[in-house]
Design an enzyme around this catalytic site. Structure first.
Site, PDB file in Angstrom:
ATOM      1  CG  ASN A 155       5.149   5.916   6.772  1.00 36.73           C
ATOM      2  OD1 ASN A 155       4.545   6.333   7.742  1.00 36.73           O
ATOM      3  ND2 ASN A 155       6.434   6.112   6.614  1.00 36.73           N
ATOM      4  CB  ILE A 156       5.453   2.335   1.039  1.00 42.40           C
ATOM      5  CG1 ILE A 156       5.433   3.536   0.087  1.00 42.40           C
ATOM      6  CG2 ILE A 156       5.113   1.052   0.283  1.00 42.40           C
ATOM      7  CD1 ILE A 156       6.580   3.550  -0.904  1.00 42.40           C
ATOM      8  CB  VAL A 157       1.785  -0.564   4.688  1.00 39.43           C
ATOM      9  CG1 VAL A 157       1.634  -1.851   5.495  1.00 39.43           C
ATOM     10  CG2 VAL A 157       1.624   0.646   5.598  1.00 39.43           C
ATOM     11  CB  THR A 180      -0.862  11.834   4.974  1.00 36.01           C
ATOM     12  OG1 THR A 180       0.255  10.961   4.783  1.00 36.01           O
ATOM     13  CG2 THR A 180      -0.442  13.256   4.692  1.00 36.01           C
ATOM     14  CG  ASP A 222      -1.709   1.324   1.294  1.00 38.75           C
ATOM     15  OD1 ASP A 222      -2.537   1.570   0.400  1.00 38.75           O
ATOM     16  OD2 ASP A 222      -1.467   2.104   2.233  1.00 38.75           O
ATOM     17  CG  ASP A 280      -6.436   4.439   6.718  1.00 40.04           C
ATOM     18  OD1 ASP A 280      -5.413   4.735   7.368  1.00 40.04           O
ATOM     19  OD2 ASP A 280      -6.414   3.678   5.728  1.00 40.04           O
ATOM     20  N   GLY A 310     -10.683   6.935  -3.206  1.00 43.46           N
ATOM     21  CA  GLY A 310      -9.291   6.518  -3.146  1.00 43.46           C
ATOM     22  C   GLY A 310      -9.148   5.005  -3.020  1.00 43.46           C
ATOM     23  CB  SER A 311      -6.738   2.631  -4.522  1.00 43.38           C
ATOM     24  OG  SER A 311      -5.536   3.218  -4.057  1.00 43.38           O
ATOM     25  CG  ASP A 312      -6.397   5.228   0.749  1.00 46.06           C
ATOM     26  OD1 ASP A 312      -7.179   5.609  -0.145  1.00 46.06           O
ATOM     27  OD2 ASP A 312      -5.958   5.988   1.633  1.00 46.06           O
TER      28      ASP A 312
END
Length: 254
Positions: free
Chosen positions: A11-13, A132, A6, A129, A107-109
């Protein structure tokens, strides 16, 4: 074994999933200047720390809210494991009914969070969630995505406050000793963290009032673990929600 990624604004998880079990979850910094080789090295390092060899990966899936990084990260995955990753977007099956004004804008998230939510928890639900931005997604008893709200993230608020003042210092997000701070750092911690907790409590109450029914409330994201314990409302903390959603979507599309 599935490599799930993600890409967020800060950040990238990333994590590996096998037989619906999340083997690890790691975070790396989102760097829009990084090359595919640098990201491939990041992924390889994370996997090696958990004794996973790239040869064990059968597939990969990416959710991204940073379009400029999506192609770079896709190339990184191909370079490391030789697999073209699935990317969350139009055309993929999700099983989620989206009834907002323009579903393509979601958003895709948020899609991935919602897919995981309806797969694992009773509806209606509110998914928070905290990254940011802090987002709240509302899903009704028929598992339809109704909409939600976007709030300034706690870290963004902190950075804005400190950058616009001469004497306020940077500080770590950790539980304040008291609501009433007795020094500058404690006042900052209490003010930002309890105001976010209070905002979440109040917004959940208002959403339930508008829906006319109680909801399951789930929180995820990098800052959720620090704020949820300060909330008065019962909230399920699920730090793996995005990875779970990516796993569900991947299985629907293979």
């Amino acid at each position: 074994m599935l490599l799930a990624i993600d890409v967020g604004n800060t950040n990238i998880v990333l994590g590996c999933i096998e037989d619906d079990n999340i083997l690890f979850r790691e975070r790396i910094y989102t760097n829009q200047l990084a090359t595919d080789l640098e990201y491939a090295a990041n992924i390889k390092t994370a996997m090696e720390m958990h004794n996973i060899h790239p040869d064990k990966i059968d597939g990969a899936i990416i959710s991204s809210v940073v379009p400029t990084i999506t192609a770079t990260f896709s190339a990184a995955v191909r370079k490391l494991i030789g697999v073209k990753p699935m990317v969350i977007g139009p055309g993929l099956k999700t099983g989620l009914s989206i009834v907002i004004d323009n579903p393509a804008q979601l958003g895709s998230d948020l899609v991935v969070d919602a897919v995981a939510g309806i797969n694992e928890y009773p509806a209606p639900m509110i998914i928070i969630d905290m990254g940011t931005a802090t987002t709240l997604s509302v899903i009704d008893e028929n598992k339809r995505y109704l909409g939600g709200m976007i709030v300034t993230g706690m870290a963004v608020s902190s950075e804005a406050l400190i950058s616009r003042t001469a004497q306020l210092p940077k500080f770590a997000f950790e539980k304040p000793k008291h609501v009433i701070g007795t020094n500058t750092v404690d006042c900052l911690k209490s003010g930002l963290m309890y105001s976010n907790a209070g905002a979440i409590d109040g917004m959940v109450e208002r959403i339930e009032e508008e829906l006319g029914q109680k909801c399951t409330v789930i929180a995820t994201g990098g800052l959720a673990g620090t704020v949820v314990p300060l909330c008065r409302r019962d909230i399920i903390l699920d730090e793996d929600l995005l990875l779970k959603g990516l796993n569900v979507i991947y299985k629907k599309n293979i």
